[in-house]
Design a protein around this motif. Structure first.
Motif, PDB file in Angstrom:
ATOM      1  N   THR A  52       0.852  -1.188   0.000  1.00 25.60           N
ATOM      2  CA  THR A  52       0.000   0.000   0.000  1.00 25.60           C
ATOM      3  C   THR A  52       0.884   1.232   0.000  1.00 25.60           C
ATOM      4  O   THR A  52       1.921   1.272   0.662  1.00 25.60           O
ATOM      5  CB  THR A  52      -0.952   0.057   1.214  1.00 25.60           C
ATOM      6  N   VAL A  53       0.453   2.221  -0.761  1.00 24.42           N
ATOM      7  CA  VAL A  53       1.138   3.507  -0.814  1.00 24.42           C
ATOM      8  C   VAL A  53       0.199   4.512  -0.166  1.00 24.42           C
ATOM      9  O   VAL A  53      -0.943   4.681  -0.599  1.00 24.42           O
ATOM     10  CB  VAL A  53       1.466   3.917  -2.264  1.00 24.42           C
ATOM     11  N   HIS A  54       0.686   5.166   0.879  1.00 21.74           N
ATOM     12  CA  HIS A  54      -0.098   6.147   1.623  1.00 21.74           C
ATOM     13  C   HIS A  54       0.418   7.534   1.277  1.00 21.74           C
ATOM     14  O   HIS A  54       1.631   7.725   1.131  1.00 21.74           O
ATOM     15  CB  HIS A  54       0.028   5.894   3.126  1.00 21.74           C
ATOM     16  N   HIS A  55      -0.497   8.483   1.175  1.00 21.60           N
ATOM     17  CA  HIS A  55      -0.134   9.849   0.815  1.00 21.60           C
ATOM     18  C   HIS A  55      -0.406  10.808   1.971  1.00 21.60           C
ATOM     19  O   HIS A  55      -1.275  10.554   2.800  1.00 21.60           O
ATOM     20  CB  HIS A  55      -0.926  10.288  -0.418  1.00 21.60           C
ATOM     21  N   VAL A  56       0.335  11.887   1.993  1.00 21.83           N
ATOM     22  CA  VAL A  56       0.106  12.940   2.983  1.00 21.83           C
ATOM     23  C   VAL A  56      -1.217  13.607   2.613  1.00 21.83           C
ATOM     24  O   VAL A  56      -1.388  14.047   1.464  1.00 21.83           O
ATOM     25  CB  VAL A  56       1.263  13.973   2.969  1.00 21.83           C
ATOM     26  N   PRO A  57      -2.176  13.659   3.538  1.00 20.91           N
ATOM     27  CA  PRO A  57      -3.471  14.270   3.203  1.00 20.91           C
ATOM     28  C   PRO A  57      -3.334  15.762   2.931  1.00 20.91           C
ATOM     29  O   PRO A  57      -2.500  16.441   3.537  1.00 20.91           O
ATOM     30  CB  PRO A  57      -4.327  14.037   4.451  1.00 20.91           C
ATOM     31  N   GLY A  58      -4.165  16.250   2.022  1.00 23.39           N
ATOM     32  CA  GLY A  58      -4.229  17.682   1.762  1.00 23.39           C
ATOM     33  C   GLY A  58      -4.945  18.399   2.885  1.00 23.39           C
ATOM     34  O   GLY A  58      -5.444  17.775   3.824  1.00 23.39           O
ATOM     35  N   GLN A  59      -5.031  19.716   2.804  1.00 23.28           N
ATOM     36  CA  GLN A  59      -5.649  20.502   3.870  1.00 23.28           C
ATOM     37  C   GLN A  59      -7.105  20.141   4.099  1.00 23.28           C
ATOM     38  O   GLN A  59      -7.583  20.194   5.216  1.00 23.28           O
ATOM     39  CB  GLN A  59      -5.541  21.990   3.549  1.00 23.28           C
ATOM     40  N   ARG A  60      -7.812  19.748   3.061  1.00 21.97           N
ATOM     41  CA  ARG A  60      -9.241  19.459   3.194  1.00 21.97           C
ATOM     42  C   ARG A  60      -9.529  17.972   3.370  1.00 21.97           C
ATOM     43  O   ARG A  60     -10.673  17.583   3.520  1.00 21.97           O
ATOM     44  CB  ARG A  60      -9.990  19.982   1.987  1.00 21.97           C
ATOM     45  N   GLU A  61      -8.499  17.143   3.332  1.00 18.92           N
ATOM     46  CA  GLU A  61      -8.679  15.697   3.445  1.00 18.92           C
ATOM     47  C   GLU A  61      -8.309  15.234   4.845  1.00 18.92           C
ATOM     48  O   GLU A  61      -7.336  15.692   5.416  1.00 18.92           O
ATOM     49  CB  GLU A  61      -7.784  14.967   2.433  1.00 18.92           C
ATOM     50  N   ARG A  62      -9.081  14.305   5.371  1.00 17.28           N
ATOM     51  CA  ARG A  62      -8.739  13.718   6.673  1.00 17.28           C
ATOM     52  C   ARG A  62      -7.929  12.456   6.480  1.00 17.28           C
ATOM     53  O   ARG A  62      -6.824  12.339   6.955  1.00 17.28           O
ATOM     54  CB  ARG A  62     -10.003  13.408   7.456  1.00 17.28           C
ATOM     55  N   ALA A  63      -8.489  11.510   5.795  1.00 15.26           N
ATOM     56  CA  ALA A  63      -7.801  10.252   5.536  1.00 15.26           C
ATOM     57  C   ALA A  63      -8.005   9.890   4.078  1.00 15.26           C
ATOM     58  O   ALA A  63      -9.089  10.064   3.534  1.00 15.26           O
ATOM     59  CB  ALA A  63      -8.354   9.149   6.432  1.00 15.26           C
ATOM     60  N   ILE A  64      -6.961   9.434   3.466  1.00 18.76           N
ATOM     61  CA  ILE A  64      -7.012   9.043   2.066  1.00 18.76           C
ATOM     62  C   ILE A  64      -6.861   7.524   2.017  1.00 18.76           C
ATOM     63  O   ILE A  64      -5.970   6.974   2.660  1.00 18.76           O
ATOM     64  CB  ILE A  64      -5.857   9.697   1.281  1.00 18.76           C
ATOM     65  N   ALA A  65      -7.709   6.873   1.253  1.00 18.44           N
ATOM     66  CA  ALA A  65      -7.570   5.424   1.096  1.00 18.44           C
ATOM     67  C   ALA A  65      -6.220   5.136   0.449  1.00 18.44           C
ATOM     68  O   ALA A  65      -5.825   5.811  -0.501  1.00 18.44           O
ATOM     69  CB  ALA A  65      -8.699   4.875   0.237  1.00 18.44           C
ATOM     70  N   PRO A  66      -5.492   4.165   0.966  1.00 23.78           N
ATOM     71  CA  PRO A  66      -4.187   3.865   0.378  1.00 23.78           C
ATOM     72  C   PRO A  66      -4.323   3.243  -1.010  1.00 23.78           C
ATOM     73  O   PRO A  66      -5.317   2.585  -1.314  1.00 23.78           O
ATOM     74  CB  PRO A  66      -3.568   2.863   1.364  1.00 23.78           C
ATOM     75  N   MET A  67      -3.323   3.491  -1.828  1.00 21.33           N
ATOM     76  CA  MET A  67      -3.239   2.874  -3.145  1.00 21.33           C
ATOM     77  C   MET A  67      -2.707   1.458  -2.943  1.00 21.33           C
ATOM     78  O   MET A  67      -1.700   1.265  -2.265  1.00 21.33           O
ATOM     79  CB  MET A  67      -2.256   3.687  -4.000  1.00 21.33           C
ATOM     80  N   VAL A  68      -3.388   0.457  -3.487  1.00 18.52           N
ATOM     81  CA  VAL A  68      -2.958  -0.928  -3.339  1.00 18.52           C
ATOM     82  C   VAL A  68      -2.281  -1.367  -4.632  1.00 18.52           C
ATOM     83  O   VAL A  68      -2.820  -1.177  -5.727  1.00 18.52           O
ATOM     84  CB  VAL A  68      -4.157  -1.859  -3.032  1.00 18.52           C
ATOM     85  N   ILE A  69      -1.091  -1.953  -4.478  1.00 19.28           N
ATOM     86  CA  ILE A  69      -0.327  -2.446  -5.623  1.00 19.28           C
ATOM     87  C   ILE A  69      -0.010  -3.913  -5.368  1.00 19.28           C
ATOM     88  O   ILE A  69       0.508  -4.265  -4.302  1.00 19.28           O
ATOM     89  CB  ILE A  69       0.963  -1.635  -5.816  1.00 19.28           C
ATOM     90  N   ARG A  70      -0.317  -4.753  -6.311  1.00 19.33           N
ATOM     91  CA  ARG A  70      -0.062  -6.187  -6.194  1.00 19.33           C
ATOM     92  C   ARG A  70       1.400  -6.496  -6.471  1.00 19.33           C
ATOM     93  O   ARG A  70       2.055  -5.822  -7.264  1.00 19.33           O
ATOM     94  CB  ARG A  70      -0.941  -6.981  -7.169  1.00 19.33           C
ATOM     95  N   ARG A  71       1.912  -7.519  -5.814  1.00 20.11           N
ATOM     96  CA  ARG A  71       3.317  -7.914  -5.948  1.00 20.11           C
ATOM     97  C   ARG A  71       3.697  -8.155  -7.403  1.00 20.11           C
ATOM     98  O   ARG A  71       4.817  -7.843  -7.824  1.00 20.11           O
ATOM     99  CB  ARG A  71       3.593  -9.159  -5.120  1.00 20.11           C
ATOM    100  N   THR A  72       2.794  -8.670  -8.204  1.00 23.74           N
ATOM    101  CA  THR A  72       3.097  -8.950  -9.609  1.00 23.74           C
ATOM    102  C   THR A  72       3.363  -7.677 -10.413  1.00 23.74           C
ATOM    103  O   THR A  72       3.938  -7.748 -11.490  1.00 23.74           O
ATOM    104  CB  THR A  72       1.957  -9.743 -10.273  1.00 23.74           C
ATOM    105  N   ASP A  73       2.958  -6.519  -9.878  1.00 21.84           N
ATOM    106  CA  ASP A  73       3.189  -5.242 -10.553  1.00 21.84           C
ATOM    107  C   ASP A  73       4.408  -4.496 -10.008  1.00 21.84           C
ATOM    108  O   ASP A  73       4.692  -3.385 -10.453  1.00 21.84           O
ATOM    109  CB  ASP A  73       1.952  -4.339 -10.431  1.00 21.84           C
ATOM    110  N   VAL A  74       5.101  -5.084  -9.042  1.00 23.50           N
ATOM    111  CA  VAL A  74       6.258  -4.431  -8.426  1.00 23.50           C
ATOM    112  C   VAL A  74       7.549  -4.980  -9.019  1.00 23.50           C
ATOM    113  O   VAL A  74       7.756  -6.186  -9.045  1.00 23.50           O
ATOM    114  CB  VAL A  74       6.234  -4.621  -6.890  1.00 23.50           C
ATOM    115  N   TYR A  75       8.396  -4.078  -9.516  1.00 27.07           N
ATOM    116  CA  TYR A  75       9.678  -4.464 -10.109  1.00 27.07           C
ATOM    117  C   TYR A  75      10.787  -4.524  -9.074  1.00 27.07           C
ATOM    118  O   TYR A  75      11.638  -5.410  -9.113  1.00 27.07           O
ATOM    119  CB  TYR A  75      10.093  -3.479 -11.207  1.00 27.07           C
ATOM    120  N   SER A  76      10.837  -3.529  -8.185  1.00 30.50           N
ATOM    121  CA  SER A  76      11.888  -3.513  -7.165  1.00 30.50           C
ATOM    122  C   SER A  76      11.409  -2.768  -5.936  1.00 30.50           C
ATOM    123  O   SER A  76      10.518  -1.926  -6.000  1.00 30.50           O
ATOM    124  CB  SER A  76      13.165  -2.867  -7.701  1.00 30.50           C
TER     125      SER A  76
END
Length: 107
Positions: free
Chosen positions: A78-102
């Protein structure tokens, strides 16, 4: 190698607290358990594009700052981002192992 940090934290103690909250959020969002690995950067394929995501830098897919990258089980990240001023929590971006190179860990 780079020493572990979170870009939005002002101290090591705050970083540990925030990191724990991000782990809880990732587990609640995915239903998977996080691993103890602390990841600094991943190179992957996301939405049909090759990209690099590094903690503390802008995400190459949307420009938001990457707050943390977590590994969940053996098959997901999961990739988590720093929320913007108007955002409380952002759903993390999910990346599957098969899509990860390194993966590069913190020290």
């Amino acid at each position: 190698m780079t020493t572990f940090f979170l870009p939005s934290s002002s101290s090591d103690a705050a970083a540990e607290t925030e990191y724990g909250a991000l782990r809880d959020h990732a587990e609640a969002s995915t239903g998977l358990l996080t691993r103890d690995r602390r990841i600094h950067e991943i190179e992957c394929r996301h939405e049909g594009r090759d990209c690099r995501m590094r903690v503390g830098e802008a995400d190459t897919t949307d420009g938001r700052m990457v707050a943390a990258i977590l590994q969940l089980g053996r098959d997901a990240y999961t990739v988590h981002h720093v929320p913007g001023q108007r955002e409380r929590a952002i759903a993390p971006m999910v990346i599957r192992r098969t899509d990860v190179y390194s993966v590069t860990d913190f020290e």
